[in-house]
Enzyme design. Sequence first.
Site, PDB file in Angstrom:
ATOM      1  N   GLY A  14       0.674  -1.114  -0.184  1.00  0.00           N
ATOM      2  CA  GLY A  14       0.089  -0.249  -0.044  1.00  0.00           C
ATOM      3  C   GLY A  14       0.978   1.247   0.092  1.00  0.00           C
ATOM      4  O   GLY A  14       1.860   1.254   0.484  1.00  0.00           O
ATOM      5  N   VAL A  27      17.379   8.984  -4.100  1.00  0.00           N
ATOM      6  CA  VAL A  27      18.064   9.412  -5.427  1.00  0.00           C
ATOM      7  C   VAL A  27      19.230  10.192  -5.086  1.00  0.00           C
ATOM      8  O   VAL A  27      20.350  10.182  -5.751  1.00  0.00           O
ATOM      9  CB  VAL A  27      16.990  10.038  -6.155  1.00  0.00           C
ATOM     10  CG1 VAL A  27      17.716  10.330  -7.357  1.00  0.00           C
ATOM     11  CG2 VAL A  27      15.937   8.636  -6.478  1.00  0.00           C
ATOM     12  N   ARG A  75       1.011  -4.677  -5.467  1.00  0.00           N
ATOM     13  CA  ARG A  75       1.024  -6.070  -4.699  1.00  0.00           C
ATOM     14  C   ARG A  75       1.247  -7.039  -5.710  1.00  0.00           C
ATOM     15  O   ARG A  75       0.403  -7.525  -6.531  1.00  0.00           O
ATOM     16  CB  ARG A  75      -0.310  -6.299  -3.681  1.00  0.00           C
ATOM     17  CG  ARG A  75      -0.448  -5.189  -2.936  1.00  0.00           C
ATOM     18  CD  ARG A  75      -1.670  -5.680  -2.114  1.00  0.00           C
ATOM     19  NE  ARG A  75      -2.357  -4.372  -1.361  1.00  0.00           N
ATOM     20  CZ  ARG A  75      -1.899  -3.698  -0.180  1.00  0.00           C
ATOM     21  NH1 ARG A  75      -0.677  -4.260   0.365  1.00  0.00           N
ATOM     22  NH2 ARG A  75      -2.238  -2.787   0.369  1.00  0.00           N
ATOM     23  N   ASP A 106       5.468  -4.905   6.081  1.00  0.00           N
ATOM     24  CA  ASP A 106       6.055  -6.113   6.523  1.00  0.00           C
ATOM     25  C   ASP A 106       6.349  -6.945   5.306  1.00  0.00           C
ATOM     26  O   ASP A 106       7.018  -7.924   4.989  1.00  0.00           O
ATOM     27  CB  ASP A 106       5.269  -6.837   7.628  1.00  0.00           C
ATOM     28  CG  ASP A 106       3.653  -6.833   7.232  1.00  0.00           C
ATOM     29  OD1 ASP A 106       3.347  -5.912   6.407  1.00  0.00           O
ATOM     30  OD2 ASP A 106       3.045  -7.524   7.801  1.00  0.00           O
ATOM     31  N   GLY A 107       4.952  -7.132   4.280  1.00  0.00           N
ATOM     32  CA  GLY A 107       5.103  -8.054   3.188  1.00  0.00           C
ATOM     33  C   GLY A 107       6.280  -7.780   2.350  1.00  0.00           C
ATOM     34  O   GLY A 107       7.095  -8.555   1.954  1.00  0.00           O
ATOM     35  N   THR A 129       4.542   2.584   5.514  1.00  0.00           N
ATOM     36  CA  THR A 129       3.150   2.154   5.383  1.00  0.00           C
ATOM     37  C   THR A 129       2.381   2.677   6.440  1.00  0.00           C
ATOM     38  O   THR A 129       2.652   3.159   7.564  1.00  0.00           O
ATOM     39  CB  THR A 129       3.362   0.444   5.893  1.00  0.00           C
ATOM     40  OG1 THR A 129       1.751  -0.073   6.197  1.00  0.00           O
ATOM     41  CG2 THR A 129       4.055   0.039   6.885  1.00  0.00           C
ATOM     42  N   ILE A 130       1.122   3.084   6.295  1.00  0.00           N
ATOM     43  CA  ILE A 130       0.341   3.697   7.208  1.00  0.00           C
ATOM     44  C   ILE A 130       0.037   2.789   8.474  1.00  0.00           C
ATOM     45  O   ILE A 130      -0.547   3.398   9.333  1.00  0.00           O
ATOM     46  CB  ILE A 130      -1.140   4.249   6.724  1.00  0.00           C
ATOM     47  CG1 ILE A 130      -1.894   3.156   6.279  1.00  0.00           C
ATOM     48  CG2 ILE A 130      -0.604   5.369   5.571  1.00  0.00           C
ATOM     49  CD1 ILE A 130      -3.186   3.803   6.169  1.00  0.00           C
ATOM     50  N   ASP A 131       0.209   1.699   8.446  1.00  0.00           N
ATOM     51  CA  ASP A 131       0.010   0.730   9.505  1.00  0.00           C
ATOM     52  C   ASP A 131       0.678   0.844  10.801  1.00  0.00           C
ATOM     53  O   ASP A 131       0.342   0.376  11.862  1.00  0.00           O
ATOM     54  CB  ASP A 131      -0.112  -0.815   9.009  1.00  0.00           C
ATOM     55  CG  ASP A 131      -1.128  -1.000   8.000  1.00  0.00           C
ATOM     56  OD1 ASP A 131      -2.081  -0.363   8.018  1.00  0.00           O
ATOM     57  OD2 ASP A 131      -0.994  -2.195   7.170  1.00  0.00           O
ATOM     58  N   ASP A 133       3.151  -1.039  11.652  1.00  0.00           N
ATOM     59  CA  ASP A 133       3.293  -2.310  12.157  1.00  0.00           C
ATOM     60  C   ASP A 133       4.528  -3.224  12.084  1.00  0.00           C
ATOM     61  O   ASP A 133       4.648  -4.414  12.136  1.00  0.00           O
ATOM     62  CB  ASP A 133       2.096  -3.173  11.912  1.00  0.00           C
ATOM     63  CG  ASP A 133       2.021  -3.381  10.287  1.00  0.00           C
ATOM     64  OD1 ASP A 133       3.145  -2.749   9.476  1.00  0.00           O
ATOM     65  OD2 ASP A 133       1.509  -4.287   9.477  1.00  0.00           O
ATOM     66  N   ARG A 175      -5.605  -3.839   8.423  1.00  0.00           N
ATOM     67  CA  ARG A 175      -6.010  -5.354   8.162  1.00  0.00           C
ATOM     68  C   ARG A 175      -5.449  -6.027   9.208  1.00  0.00           C
ATOM     69  O   ARG A 175      -6.537  -6.977   9.593  1.00  0.00           O
ATOM     70  CB  ARG A 175      -5.526  -5.786   6.655  1.00  0.00           C
ATOM     71  CG  ARG A 175      -6.054  -6.825   6.368  1.00  0.00           C
ATOM     72  CD  ARG A 175      -6.380  -7.176   4.745  1.00  0.00           C
ATOM     73  NE  ARG A 175      -5.121  -6.452   4.170  1.00  0.00           N
ATOM     74  CZ  ARG A 175      -5.124  -6.136   2.997  1.00  0.00           C
ATOM     75  NH1 ARG A 175      -5.992  -6.216   2.198  1.00  0.00           N
ATOM     76  NH2 ARG A 175      -4.122  -5.783   2.201  1.00  0.00           N
ATOM     77  N   ASN A 218     -23.707  13.498  24.283  1.00  0.00           N
ATOM     78  CA  ASN A 218     -24.787  13.795  23.593  1.00  0.00           C
ATOM     79  C   ASN A 218     -24.220  13.132  22.315  1.00  0.00           C
ATOM     80  O   ASN A 218     -24.682  13.123  21.090  1.00  0.00           O
ATOM     81  CB  ASN A 218     -25.071  15.171  23.300  1.00  0.00           C
ATOM     82  CG  ASN A 218     -23.640  15.849  22.880  1.00  0.00           C
ATOM     83  OD1 ASN A 218     -22.729  15.507  22.879  1.00  0.00           O
ATOM     84  ND2 ASN A 218     -24.163  17.334  22.670  1.00  0.00           N
ATOM     85  N   SER A 219     -23.181  12.179  22.362  1.00  0.00           N
ATOM     86  CA  SER A 219     -22.705  11.407  21.062  1.00  0.00           C
ATOM     87  C   SER A 219     -21.607  10.422  21.453  1.00  0.00           C
ATOM     88  O   SER A 219     -21.290  10.323  22.659  1.00  0.00           O
ATOM     89  CB  SER A 219     -21.853  12.514  20.251  1.00  0.00           C
ATOM     90  OG  SER A 219     -20.703  12.793  20.827  1.00  0.00           O
ATOM     91  N   GLN A 258      -7.497   7.726   3.830  1.00  0.00           N
ATOM     92  CA  GLN A 258      -6.374   7.668   4.851  1.00  0.00           C
ATOM     93  C   GLN A 258      -5.043   7.545   4.106  1.00  0.00           C
ATOM     94  O   GLN A 258      -4.026   7.538   4.928  1.00  0.00           O
ATOM     95  CB  GLN A 258      -6.814   6.531   5.566  1.00  0.00           C
ATOM     96  CG  GLN A 258      -7.972   6.479   6.449  1.00  0.00           C
ATOM     97  CD  GLN A 258      -8.557   5.264   7.028  1.00  0.00           C
ATOM     98  OE1 GLN A 258      -8.271   4.932   8.275  1.00  0.00           O
ATOM     99  NE2 GLN A 258      -9.263   4.514   6.345  1.00  0.00           N
TER     100      GLN A 258
END
Length: 326
Positions: A14, A27, A75, A106-107, A129-131, A133, A175, A218-219, A258
Amino acid sequence: MSRIKKIGVLTSGGDAPGMNAAIRAVVRTAIFNNLEVVGVKQGYEGLIKGDFETMKSYDVSNIIQKGGTILCSARSEEFRSVEGRKKAHEQMLAAKIDALVVIGGDGTFSGARIFTQEYDIPVVGIPGTIDNDLFGTDYTIGFDTALNTVIEAVDKIRDTASAHNRLFFIEVMGRDAGFLALRSGIATGAEAILIPERQTHLKDLEKYLAKGYKGHKNSGIVIVAEGDKSGGAYTIAREIEKKHPEYDIRVSVLGHMQRGGSPSAFDRVTASTLGVAAVDALLDDQKSIMVGMVNGEVSHVSFNKTIKNKKVVKDSLLTLNDILSI
Ligand SMILES: Nc1ncnc2c1ncn2[C@@H]1O[C@H](COP(=O)(O)OP(=O)(O)OP(=O)(O)O)[C@@H](O)[C@H]1O
Ligand SMILES: O=P(O)(O)OC[C@H]1O[C@](O)(CO)[C@@H](O)[C@@H]1O
Ligand SMILES: [Mg+2]
């Protein structure tokens, strides 16, 4: 003196805001050190097809502020196979590429690790990665920007939730990881946060909501990581709705917005730092490692270590939210 004369750089998995800033740094650091540098298009797909482009300093002008990745990402199923990786190696030999910088998650590093086991090619990874992780780095490029994007969206949802006394289930990306959900939940004052790393019991969630949302507020906002075991925001919202028809419930899935947008200052600086560090590591004859940031300093972690270990979600952050969401 390093044997490396030409390096390739690619972005994979991603996309993440700040990948362009990392490409720019790789570069320019390569050119600064009199190396040739080629951009590989679409991650491992481009490596297999030989989709290479020589890059000069001006090719990375005016990209530090841009989201996405100028090299495109993918991917690649083919790279998972022995034959796919063999083709990639042949393309690298034909183009005389001696070493690789791979920017991804990671992948991407799992693929790089297998590739370096099969072929004696120096590869250095940059966490993008935005994860967030990845074990061995406090931050991955893109996480900070995505976090701020989520916060901005949730704040807006809170406005309308408050106006209508509603309970929102907001699904954020992740995910397999809940770091984005956890931090955005804390930062937006969410009533509850559901992440894949922890089992959520419906009864506990009901308790929180009875205390908070229906108690005196209230929310209500429940942040749900995409990979949460309860099955995502729609599923959990339906469960709660069945038991509490009195709640006015809505669901919002934030989706791919996101991953886009101009990178934050933090991501730009991290990406620039790690881009330089990756090329330095190659020139220092290092291989099969990820460069990361730990306590504000550059870290070097083997692919083995970052893949085998799981980054831990801090219980203290979950406890903190339990305290603050009453
Ligand atoms: N075990 C593996 N063997 C070979 N290649 C792999 C392996 N795992 C992943 N890859 C390659 O890395 C690519 C990117 O991996 P993945 O789709 O998991 O994204 P990622 O790098 O973890 O980023 P993100 O999670 O942010 O999307 C895969 O599409 C595949 O080409
Ligand atoms: O739609 P895609 O590209 O498969 O990406 C979705 C996944 O990628 C990530 O955004 C990471 O980039 C995960 O959090 C998410 O589950
Ligand atoms: Mg990943």
